[in-house]
Design a protein around this motif. Structure first.
Motif, PDB file in Angstrom:
ATOM      1  N   GLN A   1      -5.936  13.245 -29.081  1.00 41.11           N
ATOM      2  CA  GLN A   1      -5.943  13.575 -27.671  1.00 41.11           C
ATOM      3  C   GLN A   1      -5.217  12.482 -26.902  1.00 41.11           C
ATOM      4  O   GLN A   1      -5.182  11.326 -27.312  1.00 41.11           O
ATOM      5  CB  GLN A   1      -7.378  13.723 -27.147  1.00 41.11           C
ATOM      6  N   THR A   2      -4.666  12.871 -25.769  1.00 38.01           N
ATOM      7  CA  THR A   2      -3.950  11.920 -24.926  1.00 38.01           C
ATOM      8  C   THR A   2      -4.942  11.186 -24.035  1.00 38.01           C
ATOM      9  O   THR A   2      -5.672  11.814 -23.266  1.00 38.01           O
ATOM     10  CB  THR A   2      -2.902  12.647 -24.067  1.00 38.01           C
ATOM     11  N   ARG A   3      -4.959   9.873 -24.183  1.00 42.15           N
ATOM     12  CA  ARG A   3      -5.817   9.046 -23.345  1.00 42.15           C
ATOM     13  C   ARG A   3      -4.953   8.266 -22.366  1.00 42.15           C
ATOM     14  O   ARG A   3      -3.841   7.838 -22.693  1.00 42.15           O
ATOM     15  CB  ARG A   3      -6.651   8.091 -24.202  1.00 42.15           C
ATOM     16  N   TYR A   4      -5.494   8.055 -21.191  1.00 42.01           N
ATOM     17  CA  TYR A   4      -4.749   7.358 -20.128  1.00 42.01           C
ATOM     18  C   TYR A   4      -5.465   6.063 -19.768  1.00 42.01           C
ATOM     19  O   TYR A   4      -6.696   5.980 -19.742  1.00 42.01           O
ATOM     20  CB  TYR A   4      -4.606   8.244 -18.883  1.00 42.01           C
ATOM     21  N   THR A   5      -4.657   5.059 -19.474  1.00 39.42           N
ATOM     22  CA  THR A   5      -5.170   3.757 -19.083  1.00 39.42           C
ATOM     23  C   THR A   5      -4.560   3.347 -17.742  1.00 39.42           C
ATOM     24  O   THR A   5      -3.821   4.110 -17.113  1.00 39.42           O
ATOM     25  CB  THR A   5      -4.853   2.704 -20.150  1.00 39.42           C
ATOM     26  N   PHE A   6      -4.849   2.123 -17.316  1.00 38.34           N
ATOM     27  CA  PHE A   6      -4.400   1.667 -15.999  1.00 38.34           C
ATOM     28  C   PHE A   6      -2.880   1.593 -15.940  1.00 38.34           C
ATOM     29  O   PHE A   6      -2.220   1.089 -16.856  1.00 38.34           O
ATOM     30  CB  PHE A   6      -4.975   0.298 -15.673  1.00 38.34           C
ATOM     31  N   GLY A   7      -2.350   2.076 -14.825  1.00 41.29           N
ATOM     32  CA  GLY A   7      -0.923   1.978 -14.586  1.00 41.29           C
ATOM     33  C   GLY A   7      -0.585   0.839 -13.635  1.00 41.29           C
ATOM     34  O   GLY A   7      -1.461   0.160 -13.085  1.00 41.29           O
ATOM     35  N   ALA A   8       0.697   0.623 -13.408  1.00 37.56           N
ATOM     36  CA  ALA A   8       1.143  -0.485 -12.554  1.00 37.56           C
ATOM     37  C   ALA A   8       0.745  -0.278 -11.104  1.00 37.56           C
ATOM     38  O   ALA A   8       0.542  -1.243 -10.361  1.00 37.56           O
ATOM     39  CB  ALA A   8       2.661  -0.640 -12.677  1.00 37.56           C
ATOM     40  N   ALA A   9       0.633   0.985 -10.681  1.00 40.36           N
ATOM     41  CA  ALA A   9       0.304   1.259  -9.283  1.00 40.36           C
ATOM     42  C   ALA A   9      -1.086   0.761  -8.914  1.00 40.36           C
ATOM     43  O   ALA A   9      -1.328   0.390  -7.758  1.00 40.36           O
ATOM     44  CB  ALA A   9       0.415   2.757  -9.011  1.00 40.36           C
ATOM     45  N   LEU A  10      -2.010   0.736  -9.860  1.00 37.88           N
ATOM     46  CA  LEU A  10      -3.358   0.252  -9.560  1.00 37.88           C
ATOM     47  C   LEU A  10      -3.340  -1.230  -9.207  1.00 37.88           C
ATOM     48  O   LEU A  10      -3.989  -1.658  -8.240  1.00 37.88           O
ATOM     49  CB  LEU A  10      -4.275   0.501 -10.759  1.00 37.88           C
TER      50      LEU A  10
ATOM     51  N   ASN B   1       3.745   9.902 -21.426  1.00 37.26           N
ATOM     52  CA  ASN B   1       3.234  10.562 -20.221  1.00 37.26           C
ATOM     53  C   ASN B   1       2.660   9.525 -19.250  1.00 37.26           C
ATOM     54  O   ASN B   1       2.014   8.560 -19.652  1.00 37.26           O
ATOM     55  CB  ASN B   1       2.128  11.556 -20.589  1.00 37.26           C
ATOM     56  N   TYR B   2       2.869   9.783 -17.995  1.00 41.31           N
ATOM     57  CA  TYR B   2       2.231   8.983 -16.931  1.00 41.31           C
ATOM     58  C   TYR B   2       2.063   9.872 -15.698  1.00 41.31           C
ATOM     59  O   TYR B   2       2.836  10.821 -15.472  1.00 41.31           O
ATOM     60  CB  TYR B   2       3.030   7.716 -16.600  1.00 41.31           C
ATOM     61  N   GLN B   3       1.045   9.553 -14.914  1.00 36.21           N
ATOM     62  CA  GLN B   3       0.657  10.395 -13.788  1.00 36.21           C
ATOM     63  C   GLN B   3       0.478   9.549 -12.533  1.00 36.21           C
ATOM     64  O   GLN B   3       0.142   8.368 -12.592  1.00 36.21           O
ATOM     65  CB  GLN B   3      -0.648  11.140 -14.096  1.00 36.21           C
ATOM     66  N   GLY B   4       0.698  10.204 -11.405  1.00 37.48           N
ATOM     67  CA  GLY B   4       0.488   9.588 -10.103  1.00 37.48           C
ATOM     68  C   GLY B   4      -0.399  10.445  -9.231  1.00 37.48           C
ATOM     69  O   GLY B   4      -1.062  11.381  -9.699  1.00 37.48           O
ATOM     70  N   LEU B   5      -0.433  10.117  -7.938  1.00 35.35           N
ATOM     71  CA  LEU B   5      -1.245  10.899  -7.011  1.00 35.35           C
ATOM     72  C   LEU B   5      -0.601  12.212  -6.639  1.00 35.35           C
ATOM     73  O   LEU B   5      -1.288  13.140  -6.203  1.00 35.35           O
ATOM     74  CB  LEU B   5      -1.509  10.083  -5.727  1.00 35.35           C
TER      75      LEU B   5
ATOM     76  N   VAL C   1       0.838  -1.212   0.000  1.00 38.61           N
ATOM     77  CA  VAL C   1       0.000   0.000   0.000  1.00 38.61           C
ATOM     78  C   VAL C   1       0.866   1.253   0.000  1.00 38.61           C
ATOM     79  O   VAL C   1       0.595   2.222  -0.732  1.00 38.61           O
ATOM     80  CB  VAL C   1      -0.946  -0.021   1.212  1.00 38.61           C
ATOM     81  N   ILE C   2       1.927   1.249   0.801  1.00 45.27           N
ATOM     82  CA  ILE C   2       2.827   2.412   0.830  1.00 45.27           C
ATOM     83  C   ILE C   2       3.518   2.589  -0.524  1.00 45.27           C
ATOM     84  O   ILE C   2       3.647   3.711  -1.035  1.00 45.27           O
ATOM     85  CB  ILE C   2       3.855   2.248   1.963  1.00 45.27           C
ATOM     86  N   ALA C   3       3.956   1.468  -1.115  1.00 44.54           N
ATOM     87  CA  ALA C   3       4.623   1.560  -2.416  1.00 44.54           C
ATOM     88  C   ALA C   3       3.669   2.057  -3.493  1.00 44.54           C
ATOM     89  O   ALA C   3       4.044   2.889  -4.341  1.00 44.54           O
ATOM     90  CB  ALA C   3       5.183   0.188  -2.798  1.00 44.54           C
ATOM     91  N   ALA C   4       2.426   1.559  -3.486  1.00 43.70           N
ATOM     92  CA  ALA C   4       1.465   2.007  -4.495  1.00 43.70           C
ATOM     93  C   ALA C   4       1.135   3.491  -4.332  1.00 43.70           C
ATOM     94  O   ALA C   4       0.955   4.207  -5.335  1.00 43.70           O
ATOM     95  CB  ALA C   4       0.184   1.175  -4.387  1.00 43.70           C
ATOM     96  N   THR C   5       1.053   3.958  -3.106  1.00 43.08           N
ATOM     97  CA  THR C   5       0.747   5.378  -2.895  1.00 43.08           C
ATOM     98  C   THR C   5       1.864   6.276  -3.399  1.00 43.08           C
ATOM     99  O   THR C   5       1.603   7.377  -3.913  1.00 43.08           O
ATOM    100  CB  THR C   5       0.498   5.636  -1.395  1.00 43.08           C
ATOM    101  N   CYS C   6       3.099   5.813  -3.283  1.00 48.25           N
ATOM    102  CA  CYS C   6       4.237   6.646  -3.702  1.00 48.25           C
ATOM    103  C   CYS C   6       4.577   6.497  -5.184  1.00 48.25           C
ATOM    104  O   CYS C   6       5.361   7.293  -5.710  1.00 48.25           O
ATOM    105  CB  CYS C   6       5.472   6.288  -2.875  1.00 48.25           C
ATOM    106  N   MET C   7       4.031   5.514  -5.855  1.00 46.83           N
ATOM    107  CA  MET C   7       4.352   5.306  -7.271  1.00 46.83           C
ATOM    108  C   MET C   7       3.736   6.393  -8.146  1.00 46.83           C
ATOM    109  O   MET C   7       2.698   6.984  -7.804  1.00 46.83           O
ATOM    110  CB  MET C   7       3.857   3.929  -7.720  1.00 46.83           C
ATOM    111  N   ASP C   8       4.406   6.654  -9.270  1.00 41.33           N
ATOM    112  CA  ASP C   8       3.942   7.684 -10.208  1.00 41.33           C
ATOM    113  C   ASP C   8       3.069   7.128 -11.322  1.00 41.33           C
ATOM    114  O   ASP C   8       2.390   7.898 -12.011  1.00 41.33           O
ATOM    115  CB  ASP C   8       5.143   8.402 -10.837  1.00 41.33           C
ATOM    116  N   GLN C   9       3.070   5.842 -11.516  1.00 42.13           N
ATOM    117  CA  GLN C   9       2.352   5.254 -12.651  1.00 42.13           C
ATOM    118  C   GLN C   9       0.967   4.756 -12.232  1.00 42.13           C
ATOM    119  O   GLN C   9       0.643   3.578 -12.327  1.00 42.13           O
ATOM    120  CB  GLN C   9       3.174   4.120 -13.256  1.00 42.13           C
TER     121      GLN C   9
END
Length: 261
Positions: A166-175, A45-49, A21-29
């Motif tokens: 347009q830039t579309r975003y999908t699921f990242g590894a953090a999910l 491009n990739y986004q995090g919290l 959980v801590i690792a997923a919260t800190c991940m950018d993807q």
């Protein structure tokens, strides 16, 4: 499965879940750029919290944090709150679980106190796991909604030809890390709650009754018993058996069935 093994397994599984959980919260993807229509691109491009990043084809990566709080979407702030609450509860539950382990003795702590602490830590792990799963699921739902809205705006009614890019975003590894970690934390909490039942002392429904051995100098009466000193007159409690005939003192009434305990 023994109580110690169940408690230890729940502790280890919860520890792995907390780390995830801590690792997923800190991940950018948390969300990554969809490359379905544009597999060859110079920028990814990739986004995090907490920040968004751009990775170029040369290998250079630049990240920029979210320096605003009110300008962020409400759903993103809710996901942040859920993940933070899950981390705080899991860390507190981990500290409680350490002292609740059966293999660790703290002074005169009995099994009933350890059972209560084990149950408390298990409940905290369950709530923390649910918070992590809920936060990741909310973010995933937001991604799905934005993905289909972006897809609908990219196409026109002229034969389905792409008009704009347009830039579309999908699921990242953090999910996926968050889902697995939340599930592990939840399972660890359930195991801790199961171990609590084995640590709790069994309660019996039988009431304790004290029995006193009868003696020659104890006279049983309805109001209790009285021990004579031995120096009293023997003629008061003496019984004479002669050929089946019994004589007692005139001052002592014949014993009844209620005189004996």
């Amino acid at each position: 499965m023994s109580v110690t093994a169940c408690q230890g397994l729940g502790f280890v599984v919860s520890l792995l879940g907390i780390a995830g959980v801590i690792a997923a919260t800190c991940m950018d993807q948390w969300s990554t750029q969809d490359l379905y229509n544009n597999p060859v691109t110079a920028v990814f491009n990739y986004q995090g919290l907490w920040r968004s990043c751009v990775r170029e084809s040369s290998g250079f990566t630049e990240c920029r944090g979210y320096f605003t709080l009110l300008g962020l979407p409400a759903m993103l702030q809710a996901v942040r709150a859920l993940m933070i609450v899950g981390i705080v509860l899991s860390v507190i539950g981990l500290l409680v679980a350490i002292f609740a382990l059966k293999c660790i003795r703290m002074g005169n702590m009995d099994d009933s106190a350890k059972a209560k602490m084990t149950l408390t830590s298990g409940i905290m792990f369950i709530i923390a796991g649910l918070c992590a799963i809920a936060g990741v699921s909310v973010f995933a739902n937001m991604l799905v909604t934005n993905f289909w809205m972006s897809t609908a705006s990219m196409f026109t009614s002229m034969g389905g030809m792409v008009q704009t890019v347009q830039t579309r975003y999908t699921f990242g590894a953090a999910l996926f890390v968050g889902w697995v970690a939340g599930g592990l934390t939840l399972i660890g909490g359930v195991l801790m709650c199961i171990a609590c039942r084995g640590l709790a002392p069994e309660e019996t429904n039988y009431k304790a009754v004290s029995y006193h051995a009868s003696g020659h100098n104890v006279a049983y009466r309805p109001g209790g018993f009285k021990a004579s000193s031995g120096f009293e007159s023997n003629t008061r409690n003496k019984k004479i058996y002669d050929g089946g005939a019994r004589t007692e003192d005139e001052g002592q009434s014949p014993p009844s069935k209620y005189d004996y305990v």
